[in-house]
Design a protein around this motif. Structure first.
Motif, short mmCIF file in Angstrom:
data_model
loop_
_atom_site.label_atom_id
_atom_site.label_comp_id
_atom_site.label_asym_id
_atom_site.label_seq_id
_atom_site.Cartn_x
_atom_site.Cartn_y
_atom_site.Cartn_z
N ALA A 23 0.83 -1.20 0.00
CA ALA A 23 0.00 0.00 0.00
C ALA A 23 0.87 1.25 0.00
CB ALA A 23 -0.93 -0.01 1.21
N ILE A 24 1.94 1.23 0.77
CA ILE A 24 2.86 2.36 0.81
C ILE A 24 3.50 2.57 -0.56
CG2 ILE A 24 5.11 3.10 1.71
CD1 ILE A 24 4.18 1.85 4.42
N SER A 60 -6.27 -2.08 5.40
CA SER A 60 -6.47 -3.32 6.15
C SER A 60 -6.41 -4.49 5.19
CB SER A 60 -7.82 -3.31 6.87
OG SER A 60 -8.88 -3.52 5.96
N SER A 61 -6.63 -5.68 5.71
CA SER A 61 -6.66 -6.87 4.85
C SER A 61 -8.00 -7.04 4.16
CB SER A 61 -6.34 -8.13 5.68
OG SER A 61 -4.99 -8.13 6.07
N GLY A 62 -8.89 -6.10 4.36
CA GLY A 62 -10.19 -6.19 3.74
C GLY A 62 -11.10 -7.15 4.49
N SER A 63 -12.27 -7.39 3.94
CA SER A 63 -13.25 -8.24 4.59
C SER A 63 -14.22 -8.77 3.57
CB SER A 63 -14.00 -7.44 5.66
OG SER A 63 -15.06 -8.20 6.20
N PRO A 64 -14.72 -9.99 3.76
CA PRO A 64 -15.75 -10.50 2.85
C PRO A 64 -17.12 -9.91 3.12
CG PRO A 64 -15.32 -12.12 4.57
CD PRO A 64 -14.32 -11.00 4.76
N PHE A 65 -17.27 -9.19 4.22
CA PHE A 65 -18.59 -8.76 4.68
C PHE A 65 -19.07 -7.48 3.99
CE2 PHE A 65 -16.57 -10.60 8.67
CZ PHE A 65 -17.01 -11.88 8.41
N SER A 72 -11.31 -0.80 3.18
CA SER A 72 -10.23 -0.15 2.44
C SER A 72 -10.65 0.14 1.01
CB SER A 72 -8.97 -1.04 2.46
OG SER A 72 -8.47 -1.20 3.76
N ASP A 73 -11.95 0.25 0.80
CA ASP A 73 -12.47 0.47 -0.55
C ASP A 73 -11.95 1.77 -1.17
OD1 ASP A 73 -13.86 -1.87 -0.23
OD2 ASP A 73 -15.81 -0.92 0.10
N LYS A 74 -11.77 2.77 -0.35
CA LYS A 74 -11.30 4.07 -0.87
C LYS A 74 -9.88 3.94 -1.43
CE LYS A 74 -10.56 8.86 0.68
NZ LYS A 74 -10.68 9.77 1.85
N ALA A 75 -9.01 3.26 -0.70
CA ALA A 75 -7.63 3.06 -1.19
C ALA A 75 -7.62 2.23 -2.46
CB ALA A 75 -6.79 2.39 -0.10
N ALA A 76 -8.52 1.26 -2.54
CA ALA A 76 -8.62 0.45 -3.76
C ALA A 76 -9.03 1.31 -4.95
CB ALA A 76 -9.62 -0.67 -3.55
N ILE A 78 -8.80 4.70 -5.29
CA ILE A 78 -7.93 5.84 -5.60
C ILE A 78 -6.56 5.41 -6.11
CG2 ILE A 78 -6.80 7.90 -4.66
CD1 ILE A 78 -9.83 8.16 -4.93
N PHE A 79 -5.92 4.44 -5.45
CA PHE A 79 -4.58 4.07 -5.92
C PHE A 79 -4.35 2.56 -6.07
CE2 PHE A 79 -4.19 5.09 -1.36
CZ PHE A 79 -3.56 3.96 -0.84
N GLY A 80 -5.44 1.82 -6.19
CA GLY A 80 -5.33 0.42 -6.59
C GLY A 80 -4.89 -0.57 -5.54
N TYR A 81 -5.07 -0.23 -4.27
CA TYR A 81 -4.67 -1.15 -3.20
C TYR A 81 -5.56 -2.39 -3.19
CZ TYR A 81 -4.25 -3.12 1.49
OH TYR A 81 -4.09 -3.98 2.55
N THR A 82 -4.93 -3.56 -3.32
CA THR A 82 -5.65 -4.83 -3.29
C THR A 82 -4.88 -5.80 -2.40
OG1 THR A 82 -6.37 -4.48 -5.58
CG2 THR A 82 -6.61 -6.71 -4.67
N PRO A 83 -5.34 -6.02 -1.16
CA PRO A 83 -4.59 -6.89 -0.25
C PRO A 83 -4.54 -8.33 -0.76
CG PRO A 83 -6.75 -6.36 0.66
CD PRO A 83 -6.57 -5.48 -0.55
#
Length: 280
Positions: A192-193, A210-215, A259-263, A265-270
Motif C-alpha cells: 500500500a505504501i 487493512s486486509s479487507g473483509s468478505p462482509f 479499504s475500498d477508498k484506497a482500492a 484511488i490508488f489500486g490497493y488490493t490486499p
C-alpha cells in the motif's frame, strides 16, 4: 526514487524497506534500534540529523512512533507528544527545507476509538466515520494527521495519511480471525505504501489500509451476535478447516474495516487476506 523510511526496524517499517529495495528503489532506513533494514541510528527528535539524512530524498515514509503497546507500558503523555508529534513535525519541516516532494504518514485505525462501539450491530469503519480518540496514542496520531494536512495546504508538501490496521504478534487462530474484519499483513501494508508513493495526490487525503473483509454493510447486525452464520455464508469451507486445525471462531465481530477508498484511488488490493490464510 530515493526514499527515507523512519521506524525501519519496526514490523511495518522493516518489511517496507525490504519490499521497496527488492523492487529497485533507493531506500535509506533510520531507527533507534539496529536491524538489517536500518542504515543509520537516528532519533527523529534530532532535527539536525533528520535534515542531514533527508537531503536529496524524493519521498519520506514515516512509520516511527510510540504505539499502543507503549501506552500499556505506562509511557508518559510527554513521551508520546515528544516522539509522535514533535518527531513528525521535525520530519515535515526537514522535508520542506530539503525539497522532499512526498510524505506518507502511517497513522492507525485505532484513531476511530469509541466511534467503533455499538450495542446493536458491528460498525462499518470507513473514512467517513468521525474519529473519537480514546487515549494519548490516538490523540497524537490525530494531531499528526492534521499536521500533514496543514503542510499539504500551506507548504505544498504532498503529504497523505494511511491509517493502518492491526498487525500485532499473535497466535495463528487470533490472526486469521482478525483478518476477517480488522487485521493487516505487513506485506500488504508495505505494498500500500509503494502504491501511494507512485500515485499523485492532488489533495490531502486519508485512507484505511487493512486486509479487507468478505462482509457487507447488510451483515453488520448479525455479525455482532452470530458471526459464524455470516462467515459460513462467504466461506462455507471455514468450519471444517477450523475443526481440523483446532481453531475457534470469534464470538462477536464489533467492527468491519473498509479499504475500498484506497482500492478506488490508488489500486490497493490486499493479498494476505482471510481467504489466503484459510487456504494456505
Amino acid at each position: 526514487m530515493k526514499i527515507l523510511v523512519t521506524g525501519a526496524s519496526g514490523r511495518l517499517g522493516s518489511v517496507t524497506v525490504h519490499h521497496l529495495r527488492s523492487l529497485g528503489y533507493n531506500v535509506t532506513g533510520i531507527d533507534l534500534i539496529e536491524h538489517s533494514s536500518t542504515d543509520e541510528l537516528i532519533d527523529i527528535l534530532d532535527l539536525d540529523a533528520i535534515e542531514r539524512i533527508s537531503r536529496g530524498v524524493d519521498a519520506m515514509v514515516h512509520t516511527a512512533a510510540l504505539h499502543g503497546k507503549h501506552y500499556d507500558l505506562n509511557y508518559s503523555r510527554e513521551a508520546f507528544i515528544d516522539v509522535n508529534i514533535k518527531g513528525t513535525l521535525n520530519l515535515l519541516n526537514a522535508a520542506v527545507k530539503n525539497g522532499v516532494k512526498k510524505f506518507i504518514y502511517t497513522s492507525t485505525t485505532s484513531i476511530y476509538g469509541t466511534a467503533m462501539n455499538s450495542e446493536t450491530q458491528a460498525v462499518w469503519v470507513d473514512e467517513t466515520l468521525i474519529e473519537e480518540p480514546r487515549d494519548i496514542y490516538d490523540i497524537t496520531k490525530q494531531c499528526c494527521e492534521q499536521l500533514c494536512k496543514d503542510f499539504f495546504h500551506k507548504e505544498g508538501l504532498e503529504a497523505i495519511v494511511l491509517r493502518v490496521a492491526r498487525f500485532l504478534p499473535e497466535t495463528k487462530n487470533l490472526m486469521i480471525n482478525h483478518r476477517l474484519y480488522r487485521g493487516l499483513d505487513e506485506r500488504d501494508g508495505a505494498e500500500a505504501i509503494r502504491l501511494a508513493l507512485l500515485h499523485i495526490f492532488k489533495q490531502f487525503d486519508v485512507f484505511n489500509i487493512s486486509s479487507g473483509s468478505p462482509f457487507s454493510k447488510e451483515d453488520l447486525p448479525v455479525l455482532k451476535f452470530s458471526p459464524l452464520e455470516v462467515i459460513k455464508k462467504y466461506h462455507p469451507e471455514a468450519e471444517e478447516i477450523y475443526k481440523k486445525r483446532g481453531w475457534t471462531f470469534p464470538n462477536t465481530i464489533d467492527r468491519v474495516y473498509s479499504s475500498d477508498k484506497a482500492a478506488a484511488i490508488f489500486g490497493y488490493t490486499p493479498k494476505y487476506t482471510y481467504g489466503f490464510l484459510l487456504n494456505n
